[in-house]
Design an enzyme around this catalytic site. Structure first.
Site, PDB file in Angstrom:
ATOM      1  N   TYR A  75     -30.122 -46.080  80.174  1.00  0.00           N
ATOM      2  CA  TYR A  75     -29.701 -47.157  81.077  1.00  0.00           C
ATOM      3  C   TYR A  75     -28.579 -47.972  80.441  1.00  0.00           C
ATOM      4  O   TYR A  75     -27.634 -48.374  81.113  1.00  0.00           O
ATOM      5  CB  TYR A  75     -30.879 -48.078  81.422  1.00  0.00           C
ATOM      6  CG  TYR A  75     -30.502 -49.049  82.519  1.00  0.00           C
ATOM      7  CD1 TYR A  75     -30.639 -48.682  83.853  1.00  0.00           C
ATOM      8  CD2 TYR A  75     -29.946 -50.295  82.220  1.00  0.00           C
ATOM      9  CE1 TYR A  75     -30.235 -49.527  84.871  1.00  0.00           C
ATOM     10  CE2 TYR A  75     -29.551 -51.147  83.239  1.00  0.00           C
ATOM     11  CZ  TYR A  75     -29.694 -50.765  84.563  1.00  0.00           C
ATOM     12  OH  TYR A  75     -29.291 -51.593  85.562  1.00  0.00           O
ATOM     13  N   PHE A 127      -2.995 -51.210 100.838  1.00  0.00           N
ATOM     14  CA  PHE A 127      -3.867 -50.045 100.945  1.00  0.00           C
ATOM     15  C   PHE A 127      -5.154 -50.522 101.616  1.00  0.00           C
ATOM     16  O   PHE A 127      -5.594 -51.645 101.393  1.00  0.00           O
ATOM     17  CB  PHE A 127      -4.151 -49.370  99.599  1.00  0.00           C
ATOM     18  CG  PHE A 127      -5.001 -48.146  99.815  1.00  0.00           C
ATOM     19  CD1 PHE A 127      -4.450 -47.031 100.430  1.00  0.00           C
ATOM     20  CD2 PHE A 127      -6.351 -48.137  99.511  1.00  0.00           C
ATOM     21  CE1 PHE A 127      -5.247 -45.924 100.731  1.00  0.00           C
ATOM     22  CE2 PHE A 127      -7.145 -47.025  99.805  1.00  0.00           C
ATOM     23  CZ  PHE A 127      -6.593 -45.922 100.416  1.00  0.00           C
ATOM     24  N   THR A 128      -5.738 -49.643 102.422  1.00  0.00           N
ATOM     25  CA  THR A 128      -6.867 -50.027 103.290  1.00  0.00           C
ATOM     26  C   THR A 128      -7.979 -50.787 102.559  1.00  0.00           C
ATOM     27  O   THR A 128      -8.290 -51.927 102.893  1.00  0.00           O
ATOM     28  CB  THR A 128      -7.456 -48.760 103.950  1.00  0.00           C
ATOM     29  OG1 THR A 128      -7.758 -47.811 102.921  1.00  0.00           O
ATOM     30  CG2 THR A 128      -6.465 -48.134 104.932  1.00  0.00           C
ATOM     31  N   ASP A 218      -2.582 -51.030  90.730  1.00  0.00           N
ATOM     32  CA  ASP A 218      -3.505 -50.071  91.327  1.00  0.00           C
ATOM     33  C   ASP A 218      -3.140 -48.735  90.685  1.00  0.00           C
ATOM     34  O   ASP A 218      -2.187 -48.071  91.072  1.00  0.00           O
ATOM     35  CB  ASP A 218      -3.381 -50.012  92.853  1.00  0.00           C
ATOM     36  CG  ASP A 218      -4.384 -49.009  93.449  1.00  0.00           C
ATOM     37  OD1 ASP A 218      -4.881 -48.145  92.697  1.00  0.00           O
ATOM     38  OD2 ASP A 218      -4.664 -49.088  94.655  1.00  0.00           O
ATOM     39  N   LYS A 261      -8.995 -39.337  91.740  1.00  0.00           N
ATOM     40  CA  LYS A 261      -7.709 -38.692  92.026  1.00  0.00           C
ATOM     41  C   LYS A 261      -7.177 -37.997  90.770  1.00  0.00           C
ATOM     42  O   LYS A 261      -7.559 -36.868  90.490  1.00  0.00           O
ATOM     43  CB  LYS A 261      -6.704 -39.721  92.544  1.00  0.00           C
ATOM     44  CG  LYS A 261      -6.867 -40.066  94.019  1.00  0.00           C
ATOM     45  CD  LYS A 261      -7.927 -41.078  94.269  1.00  0.00           C
ATOM     46  CE  LYS A 261      -7.886 -41.624  95.693  1.00  0.00           C
ATOM     47  NZ  LYS A 261      -9.010 -42.526  95.950  1.00  0.00           N
ATOM     48  N   ARG A 385      -2.608 -41.821 109.056  1.00  0.00           N
ATOM     49  CA  ARG A 385      -2.205 -42.996 108.293  1.00  0.00           C
ATOM     50  C   ARG A 385      -1.175 -43.733 109.149  1.00  0.00           C
ATOM     51  O   ARG A 385       0.026 -43.628 108.949  1.00  0.00           O
ATOM     52  CB  ARG A 385      -1.637 -42.598 106.918  1.00  0.00           C
ATOM     53  CG  ARG A 385      -2.704 -42.192 105.902  1.00  0.00           C
ATOM     54  CD  ARG A 385      -3.736 -43.273 105.699  1.00  0.00           C
ATOM     55  NE  ARG A 385      -4.771 -42.978 104.705  1.00  0.00           N
ATOM     56  CZ  ARG A 385      -6.009 -43.459 104.779  1.00  0.00           C
ATOM     57  NH1 ARG A 385      -6.400 -44.197 105.781  1.00  0.00           N
ATOM     58  NH2 ARG A 385      -6.878 -43.212 103.819  1.00  0.00           N
ATOM     59  N   PHE A 452     -10.853 -46.916 110.635  1.00  0.00           N
ATOM     60  CA  PHE A 452     -10.433 -45.513 110.703  1.00  0.00           C
ATOM     61  C   PHE A 452     -11.523 -44.535 110.275  1.00  0.00           C
ATOM     62  O   PHE A 452     -11.550 -43.395 110.713  1.00  0.00           O
ATOM     63  CB  PHE A 452      -9.182 -45.287 109.841  1.00  0.00           C
ATOM     64  CG  PHE A 452      -9.345 -45.732 108.419  1.00  0.00           C
ATOM     65  CD1 PHE A 452      -9.117 -47.051 108.061  1.00  0.00           C
ATOM     66  CD2 PHE A 452      -9.760 -44.845 107.445  1.00  0.00           C
ATOM     67  CE1 PHE A 452      -9.300 -47.472 106.756  1.00  0.00           C
ATOM     68  CE2 PHE A 452      -9.938 -45.249 106.131  1.00  0.00           C
ATOM     69  CZ  PHE A 452      -9.708 -46.577 105.793  1.00  0.00           C
TER      70      PHE A 452
HETATM   71  N1  F0G Z   1      -6.178 -47.393  95.883  1.00  0.00           N
HETATM   72  C1  F0G Z   1      -5.506 -46.341  96.354  1.00  0.00           C
HETATM   73  C2  F0G Z   1      -4.015 -46.287  96.237  1.00  0.00           C
HETATM   74  C3  F0G Z   1      -6.201 -45.290  96.984  1.00  0.00           C
HETATM   75  O1  F0G Z   1      -5.511 -44.252  97.455  1.00  0.00           O
HETATM   76  C4  F0G Z   1      -7.608 -45.371  97.091  1.00  0.00           C
HETATM   77  C5  F0G Z   1      -8.349 -44.318  97.776  1.00  0.00           C
HETATM   78  C6  F0G Z   1      -8.264 -46.489  96.580  1.00  0.00           C
HETATM   79  C7  F0G Z   1      -7.521 -47.479  95.972  1.00  0.00           C
HETATM   80  C8  F0G Z   1      -9.747 -46.664  96.691  1.00  0.00           C
HETATM   81  O2  F0G Z   1     -10.412 -45.823  95.835  1.00  0.00           O
HETATM   82  O3  F0G Z   1     -11.698 -44.308  97.363  1.00  0.00           O
HETATM   83  O4  F0G Z   1     -12.235 -44.483  94.925  1.00  0.00           O
HETATM   84  O5  F0G Z   1     -12.779 -46.334  96.464  1.00  0.00           O
HETATM   85  N2  F0G Z   1      -7.805 -43.472  98.508  1.00  0.00           N
HETATM   86  C9  F0G Z   1      -8.413 -42.361  99.200  1.00  0.00           C
HETATM   87  C10 F0G Z   1      -7.374 -41.694 100.060  1.00  0.00           C
HETATM   88  C11 F0G Z   1      -9.667 -42.697  99.908  1.00  0.00           C
HETATM   89  O6  F0G Z   1      -7.771 -40.798 100.834  1.00  0.00           O
HETATM   90  O7  F0G Z   1      -6.208 -42.017  99.975  1.00  0.00           O
HETATM   91  P1  F0G Z   1     -11.855 -45.204  96.167  1.00  0.00           P
END
Ligand code: F0G
Length: 460
Positions: A75, A127-128, A218, A261, A385, A452
């Site tokens: 843990y 970013f979303t 980021d 990624k 997108r 989305f």
């Molecule tokens: N920042 C960027 C630039 C991203 O592309 C993503 C995720 C995140 C943050 C969030 O990271 O998914 O590990 O919580 N992008 C994916 C995509 C989901 O399809 O572009 P996460």
């Protein structure tokens, strides 16, 4: 060191395969409808080539898989955590590591730690998930990316750059004390995977520091960005991706990172920073949302895989192959006259849906329609997108209509071969020839957050 003169040639061989199903068009029409014409709601087994995302969909190496057997699942104080801490320091150079289950976990920690309600958070395009967490904390996102980023056909090599004038104007307008921090995405996902130059990162860091504003990177695709600096920016051609990455981070105060990624892992992420007090706050918060500060929501084995992936992918030839795959697909589409975002992005090829389907207006979710049609036509899954991803203005509730209304063909790392990309290109070209038959969509279910992912549509 280049392994061959053709960077597209795989610097690995395939040890294990995952069979994929070929379905009929009638079947895909049925399941697309059942999925509310949202590619996120399709079952993976109904997909032939999955270009939904490059996140968590990558093929790990034998070294990573071997590491999975060395998970220390204690843990507290897992040895994999300390290995990860060292790997992060070696590649990124930040003093403190706070592990999280994935990128958005880190975004939550940073947003909660640094944002006071009402403050502004500039960034080089939204970013979303990043913007969602900033807004949840009462922050106001302000786009300070260069104008070129919003123009699909501007071929500037560093279209992800921060517009220093826009950033400075914001500081003058609202006052530095009302700016929580600036987020710099490298590369910029929604601009089409466009990189930021070292010169711009340095200048952004200098301007921010002058005003006491923190720069949060980021770092999700920072290794790809470092590779672009190597091949596009003067003075970096003889430096390694790893050296460039560390220099990039030196212009910032901390980072959030999705480990799903660049590191070829299926799960994981981290927040990092140099400031002791910020680290202390995040370490306190992580126990509420993720898990203890030495695992942050990851199993020990996942931390091991992520650390090993980090060290492996931070090599020049790995990145060269990565970028060569998206360029191969992109160049095939360009040759056939398909409108795509230029320059070709690092993690995927972005189709300009408004040019592809000029008769479907943005209110009818042009890119969402195209993503669906591509699935039905060829079993190729992509992602919208555009308007659906952009969501609504948090104050007025109106739909945001982004200048970039795109379909992203994201490229999972080490998963698909040249023939797969040929199939994808053929499918897109076919669809383009028959574009007059396409119809728009209407949204019939809209979730409150990150719509989305779960929204449902009907055909008009
Ligand atoms: N920042 C960027 C630039 C991203 O592309 C993503 C995720 C995140 C943050 C969030 O990271 O998914 O590990 O919580 N992008 C994916 C995509 C989901 O399809 O572009 P996460």
């Amino acid at each position: 060191m280049a392994l061959t003169n053709n960077p597209m040639a795989e610097p690995y061989k395939i040890k294990m395969v995952e069979p994929v199903k070929i379905t009929t068009k009638e079947y895909r029409e049925k399941v697309a409808k059942e999925a509310g014409y949202n590619t996120f709601l399709l079952r993976s087994e109904d997909v032939y080539i999955d270009l939904l995302t490059d996140s968590g969909t990558n093929a790990m190496s034998e070294y990573q898989w071997a590491g999975m057997m060395l998970g220390d699942e204690a843990y507290a104080g897992s040895k994999n955590y300390y290995f990860l801490e060292n790997a992060m320091y070696e590649c990124f150079g930040y003093k403190h590591l706070v592990p999280t289950h994935q990128g958005r976990g880190a975004e939550n920690l940073v947003s909660q730690t640094l944002i006071k309600p009402g403050q502004y958070v500039p960034g080089n395009m939204y970013f979303t998930t990043t913007r969602a967490h900033q807004e949840l904390q009462g922050g106001n996102f302000v786009d300070v990316i260069v104008d070129a980023a919003h123009d699909p056909y501007n071929t500037d090599p560093f279209k992800g750059n921060v517009d220093l004038q826009k950033f400075e104007d914001l500081i003058k307008k609202v006052g530095a004390e009302n700016i929580a921090y600036i987020t710099v995405g490298v590369t910029v996902n929604l601009a089409g995977g466009q990189p930021v130059s070292m010169a711009n990162l340095k200048a952004t860091g200098e301007l921010a520091r002058k005003h006491g504003i923190k720069v949060i990177l980021d770092a999700t695709r920072a290794m790809e960005n470092a590779y672009y600096i190597k091949v596009r920016e003067n003075g970096y051609e003889n430096k390694s991706v790893k050296e460039i990455l560390k220099e990039m981070c030196s212009h910032t105060d901390g980072a959030t990172c999705s480990g799903k990624k660049d590191f070829h892992t299926n799960i994981g992420g981290f927040a990092a920073c140099n400031d002791d007090e910020m680290a202390l706050k995040m370490r306190n918060m992580v126990v509420l949302y993720e898990g203890l500060q030495t695992y942050g929501g990851m199993a020990g084995r996942d931390m091991e895989a992520m650390a090993r992936g980090m060290l492996e992918s931070c090599q020049d030839h790995v990145m060269a192959h990565r970028i060569a795959q998206s360029e191969y697909l992109g160049n095939k589409l360009i040759a056939a006259g398909i409108p795509i975002v230029l320059p070709i992005g690092g993690h995927g090829v972005f189709i300009d849906a408004l040019k592809f389907y000029p008769h479907i207006p943005q209110e009818q979710y042009t890119a969402q329609s195209l993503a669906n049609d591509l699935y039905v036509h060829a079993g190729v899954r992509s992602v919208e997108r555009g308007t659906v991803s952009a969501g609504r203005n948090k104050d007025t509730g109106e739909e945001i209509r982004p200048k970039l209304e795109t379909v992203r063909l994201a490229i999972p790392r080490r998963v698909y071969t040249q023939s797969h990309f040929d199939v994808v290109a053929e499918a897109v070209i076919d669809l383009y020839k028959n574009r007059d038959q396409a119809r728009g969509l209407k949204m019939v279910y809209e979730p409150k957050y990150l719509r989305f992912f779960q929204a449902r549509f009907e055909k008009l």
